[in-house]
Write an enzyme that holds these catalytic residues in place. Structure first.
Site, PDB file in Angstrom:
ATOM      1  N   ARG A 117      34.915  17.147  58.862  1.00  0.00           N
ATOM      2  CA  ARG A 117      36.197  16.479  58.592  1.00  0.00           C
ATOM      3  C   ARG A 117      36.154  15.646  57.311  1.00  0.00           C
ATOM      4  NH1 ARG A 117      38.352  14.243  64.185  1.00  0.00           N
ATOM      5  NH2 ARG A 117      40.192  13.941  62.890  1.00  0.00           N
ATOM      6  N   GLN A 120      44.273   6.402  60.485  1.00  0.00           N
ATOM      7  CA  GLN A 120      42.847   6.067  60.426  1.00  0.00           C
ATOM      8  C   GLN A 120      42.502   5.478  59.077  1.00  0.00           C
ATOM      9  OE1 GLN A 120      40.683   9.583  61.527  1.00  0.00           O
ATOM     10  NE2 GLN A 120      41.382   9.497  63.637  1.00  0.00           N
ATOM     11  N   ASP A 177      49.137  14.073  67.094  1.00  0.00           N
ATOM     12  CA  ASP A 177      48.228  14.596  68.122  1.00  0.00           C
ATOM     13  C   ASP A 177      48.935  15.440  69.178  1.00  0.00           C
ATOM     14  OD1 ASP A 177      46.051  13.439  66.932  1.00  0.00           O
ATOM     15  OD2 ASP A 177      46.190  11.590  68.101  1.00  0.00           O
ATOM     16  N   LYS A 227      41.699  18.357  61.918  1.00  0.00           N
ATOM     17  CA  LYS A 227      41.449  17.639  63.171  1.00  0.00           C
ATOM     18  C   LYS A 227      40.142  18.148  63.805  1.00  0.00           C
ATOM     19  CE  LYS A 227      44.898  14.974  62.822  1.00  0.00           C
ATOM     20  NZ  LYS A 227      44.661  13.551  62.584  1.00  0.00           N
ATOM     21  N   ARG A 241      42.307  18.669  72.645  1.00  0.00           N
ATOM     22  CA  ARG A 241      43.761  18.857  72.769  1.00  0.00           C
ATOM     23  C   ARG A 241      44.142  20.336  72.841  1.00  0.00           C
ATOM     24  NH1 ARG A 241      45.109  13.583  72.641  1.00  0.00           N
ATOM     25  NH2 ARG A 241      44.131  12.312  71.051  1.00  0.00           N
TER      26      ARG A 241
HETATM   27  C1  S3P Z   1      44.384   8.134  65.038  1.00  0.00           C
HETATM   28  C2  S3P Z   1      45.102   8.630  63.986  1.00  0.00           C
HETATM   29  C3  S3P Z   1      45.378  10.056  63.801  1.00  0.00           C
HETATM   30  C4  S3P Z   1      45.159  10.821  65.102  1.00  0.00           C
HETATM   31  C5  S3P Z   1      43.885  10.448  65.797  1.00  0.00           C
HETATM   32  C6  S3P Z   1      43.878   8.983  66.129  1.00  0.00           C
HETATM   33  C7  S3P Z   1      44.104   6.705  65.086  1.00  0.00           C
HETATM   34  O1  S3P Z   1      44.501  10.584  62.833  1.00  0.00           O
HETATM   35  O2  S3P Z   1      45.175  12.205  64.854  1.00  0.00           O
HETATM   36  O3  S3P Z   1      43.712  11.180  67.000  1.00  0.00           O
HETATM   37  O4  S3P Z   1      43.636   6.201  66.122  1.00  0.00           O
HETATM   38  O5  S3P Z   1      44.345   6.031  64.064  1.00  0.00           O
HETATM   39  P1  S3P Z   1      44.842  10.516  61.250  1.00  0.00           P
HETATM   40  O6  S3P Z   1      44.924   9.116  60.869  1.00  0.00           O
HETATM   41  O7  S3P Z   1      43.691  11.208  60.573  1.00  0.00           O
HETATM   42  O8  S3P Z   1      46.128  11.266  61.101  1.00  0.00           O
END
Ligand code: S3P
Length: 467
Positions: free
Chosen positions: A123, A170, A338, A365, A410
């Protein structure tokens, strides 16, 4: 040996199910409690693999925590108590864990190596590495922009003014956690949110809500947040709502399985997460929200009652004209990031041609979710077209078949629900990943009425060798 699901065809979803704690809130609450002064009690913390790997990493950094029933108690003694770990930190499968912890450790100037499993090693990490370097953090990833990440430690970084190039919660949270202990002010900007029903179409804002719960004062405006570095956090009692992303599988299952009526209890419906509800309703789903008193500011809570409904196709960021489809703007993608695996199962059972565009992030993902969804849906007889940034799906009947869950939680749960509307049993290979976000999913699915059997099958590698 790999875990497999065998799910009987059909089966109504009825009665009630409780949904475990929200993964995003659980991860953030742990990290903030670890640098707070004083005791924190994280009630209903998600006890899943992803949260456990973060908790273990924190223990290796010197944080003292223990389970007390369904709550985790963190004995916080402030940021200065954390020390560089002796060994590399293994964040397993957790993108949130590795990106947010990197932010926190960057702010503290701690040296550490962060790594993860084969999926996490694929990733993209440059999105956090580049802005952290701009803050003065010395860190390295591989030439491919992936794990392992090495933080050299040393000087306290400086705050940053930064426009997020990808709508990633994130990334936003990583930089806020780095900014928490940086010199000066951190200001992050992104596209201003728009509204869809009661959903705010943007990235999730749990970090901001929790910073407030732990006594910090992020300055929030639409499309922007600023945080002064050096604010100390106080330990707090954090009640964690059920995870809407986990509830989404049951929302879809009960919508597509004939004769269903299911009550999903105690689910968080933060406006930055609830696009899935608005999307399903636009498709014709019958979902009633029964509000409960909120446990945590900014994190409303409700029970969701869902009944079978005839669904129509959905088009996201698609201009082609056609009648009787739900049309939605590209901004729904990030809010429901998600939920697309579950939503694409709904689309496969809906009347008409669904189109999802603007969702290239799904390729990065736990698996390349455009590809794993496409392959699984084809295995169940669905006609579709892969797009670089999404999928086109001709809704209709689902057949039974064998699907590869690809170790992606998922994907496995979405296809388990597909069986409820299929005309034959669905076998899902490689399901071990489900415990990263939804421990007890097989039991919850059986309680709701799916005939789901868990078996230990051959791993894909063994099968390839034996062929
Ligand atoms: C999340 C943000 C999302 C999501 C992940 C959890 C988080 O990812 O897909 O399951 O807790 O901030 P991205 O920020 O990479 O989109």
């Amino acid at each position: 040996m790999e875990t497999e699901y065998r799910v009987g065809a059909g089966g109504r979803l009825r009665g009630r199910v409780a949904i475990p704690g929200d993964k995003s809130i659980s991860q953030r609450a742990l990290l903030l409690a670890a640098v707070a002064e004083g005791e924190s009690e994280l009630q209903g913390l998600l006890d899943s693999e992803d949260v456990r790997t973060t908790a273990s990493a924190l223990r290796a950094l010197g944080v003292d925590w223990r389970w007390r029933g369904a709550a985790l108690r963190v004995h916080g003694t402030g940021p200065a108590a954390l020390h560089a770990p002796r060994q590399a930190l293994d964040l397993g499968n957790s993108g949130t864990g590795v990106r947010l912890l990197t932010g926190l450790l960057s702010g503290l100037g701690l040296a550490a190596t962060l790594d993860g499993d084969a999926s996490l090693r694929r990733r993209p990490m440059r999105r956090i590495v580049e802005p952290l370097r701009c803050m003065g953090v010395r860190l390295q990833c591989t030439d491919a922009g992936t794990l392992p990440l090495r933080l050299d430690g040393g000087a306290q970084p400086a705050g940053i003014h930064y426009r997020l190039p990808v709508p990633s919660a994130q990334l936003k949270s990583c930089l806020l956690l780095a900014g928490l202990h940086a010199r000066g002010r951190t200001c992050l900007k992104w596209e201003k949110p728009t509204q869809l029903g009661h959903a705010a179409l943007e990235m999730r804002d749990h970090t901001e809500n929790l910073l407030e719960a732990f006594g910090a004062a992020p300055e929030r405006a639409p499309g922007q947040v600023c945080l002064e570095g050096g604010t100390g956090l106080r330990g707090a009692r954090i009640p964690i709502p059920g995870d809407l992303s986990s509830a989404a599988f049951f929302l879809v299952g009960a919508s597509i399985a004939p004769g269903s009526e299911l009550l999903i209890e105690g689910v968080g419906v933060n406006p930055t997460r609830r696009a899935v509800l608005e999307i399903l309703r636009a498709m014709g789903a019958d979902i009633e929200e029964r509000p409960r008193p909120a446990l945590l500011p900014g994190e409303p809570l409700c029970d969701l009652r869902v009944r079978t409904a005839a669904l129509r196709a959905v088009r996201v960021a698609d201009n082609a004209s056609s009648d009787d489809v739900a049309r939605l703007p590209v901004q729904v993608v990030a809010n429901a990031i998600d939920e697309w695996p579950a939503l694409m199962i709904a689309a496969a059972c809906a009347r008409g041609r669904s189109v999802l565009r603007g969702a290239r992030e799904l390729r990065f993902k736990e698996s390349d979710r455009i590809e794993t969804l496409a392959a699984g849906l084809e295995a169940l007889g669905v006609e579709l077209r892969r797009l670089p940034d999404g999928l086109e799906i001709n809704g209709g009947r689902l057949h039974g078949g064998v699907v590869d869950g690809c170790g992606d939680h998922r994907i496995a749960m979405a296809f388990a629900m597909a069986a409820a509307a299929a005309d034959g049993p669905v076998q899902i290979l490689n399901c071990a990943g489900v415990s990263t976000s939804f421990p007890g999913f097989p039991e919850a699915a059986r309680k709701a009425g799916l005939e789901l059997e868990v078996t230990a099958g051959a791993s894909p590698e063994t099968e390839a060798r034996d062929r």
